[in-house]
Design a protein around this motif. Sequence first.
Motif, short mmCIF file in Angstrom:
data_model
loop_
_atom_site.label_atom_id
_atom_site.label_comp_id
_atom_site.label_asym_id
_atom_site.label_seq_id
_atom_site.Cartn_x
_atom_site.Cartn_y
_atom_site.Cartn_z
N THR A 142 0.81 -1.03 -0.11
CA THR A 142 0.13 -0.06 -0.07
C THR A 142 0.84 1.26 0.18
O THR A 142 0.27 2.13 -0.12
CB THR A 142 -0.85 0.14 1.24
OG1 THR A 142 -0.03 0.06 2.48
CG2 THR A 142 -1.84 -1.27 1.39
N TYR B 72 -9.58 -0.92 3.67
CA TYR B 72 -7.98 -1.19 3.54
C TYR B 72 -7.98 -2.37 3.09
O TYR B 72 -7.02 -2.58 2.21
CB TYR B 72 -7.71 -1.53 5.08
CG TYR B 72 -6.22 -1.75 5.30
CD1 TYR B 72 -5.13 -0.97 4.92
CD2 TYR B 72 -5.82 -3.11 5.79
CE1 TYR B 72 -3.95 -1.53 4.82
CE2 TYR B 72 -4.94 -3.52 6.03
CZ TYR B 72 -3.61 -2.63 5.50
OH TYR B 72 -2.27 -2.95 5.46
N GLU C 150 -7.81 -1.77 -0.38
CA GLU C 150 -6.52 -1.01 -0.76
C GLU C 150 -5.40 -1.93 -1.01
O GLU C 150 -4.51 -1.97 -1.90
CB GLU C 150 -6.08 -0.28 0.48
CG GLU C 150 -4.67 0.85 0.26
CD GLU C 150 -5.04 1.91 -0.77
OE1 GLU C 150 -4.03 2.24 -1.43
OE2 GLU C 150 -6.23 2.29 -0.90
N SER D 241 -3.43 -1.92 -4.79
CA SER D 241 -2.02 -2.01 -4.86
C SER D 241 -1.57 -3.04 -6.03
O SER D 241 -0.90 -2.67 -6.87
CB SER D 241 -1.52 -2.90 -3.60
OG SER D 241 -1.88 -4.18 -3.57
#
Length: 260
Positions: free
Chosen positions: A73, A117, A120, A125
């Motif tokens: 990340t 998250y 993410e 990513s």
Amino acid sequence: MSASAAKPTQAPQFDVSGRVAIVTGASSGLGRQFARVLHAAGARVIAVARREDRLAELAAECPGVVPHVLDVTDEDGCKSLTDRVVADHGSIDVLVNNAGLGSNDTALDEDLDNFRYVLEVNLVSVYNLARLAARPMVEAGRGSIINTASIFGLRSSYPLPNANYAASKAGVVNLTRDLAGQWGRHGVRVNAIAPGYFSSEMADPLFADERGLQRVLRGTPMRRIGEEHELDGALVFLASDASSFVTGHTLVVDGGWSTH
């Protein structure tokens, strides 16, 4: 042994000798196995993960594997990674986007920051590293990007509460298609592997519960979970010239789970 009796140990189209491969999520589970397999097949492997001690163990087991500590990340860190690989090795031939996570919170209980998250790590990513690796690949006119999707990117995770993981992996499946369309004319192939139930840090708690294990086995026509080595062929196929006319494809390896 006569020449007529001799058999090649590997079909030449599956050869990845000397190719430069980045593997993320390489400190454990499928990513660790992916790094081992590509290394054994002759690739120069850069193993990427957050856990330095696990990467050191992998490098000791597979001399020549280059450990690189990184949280995927970290946008600047990802740029530094791809720049360094090109500077040190001259190219990026294969990218295996394998880093991922999930949690079993129900949608009513999950914190929205946790949902963000997971996306993410599992999706954003993947997009970022694919873009970064594709630049030198486009210049070279060739390259293979392999994203780790999941059967939960193709079907609901029911009865498991896994909306964050399922949503992110569904995104990976269609991201794979779209990037394949964008970069195919440049010789850059983008494909995905969608594993079924395999032993991993994420899945093992499910298998430790007898009811959970039996539910998995009942839903899998082959009546077992996958063994670590059973993704090796799919990986080498997509990394090598054996799949030279394959792009935008999600290769399902699930013992038949997705047949229903």
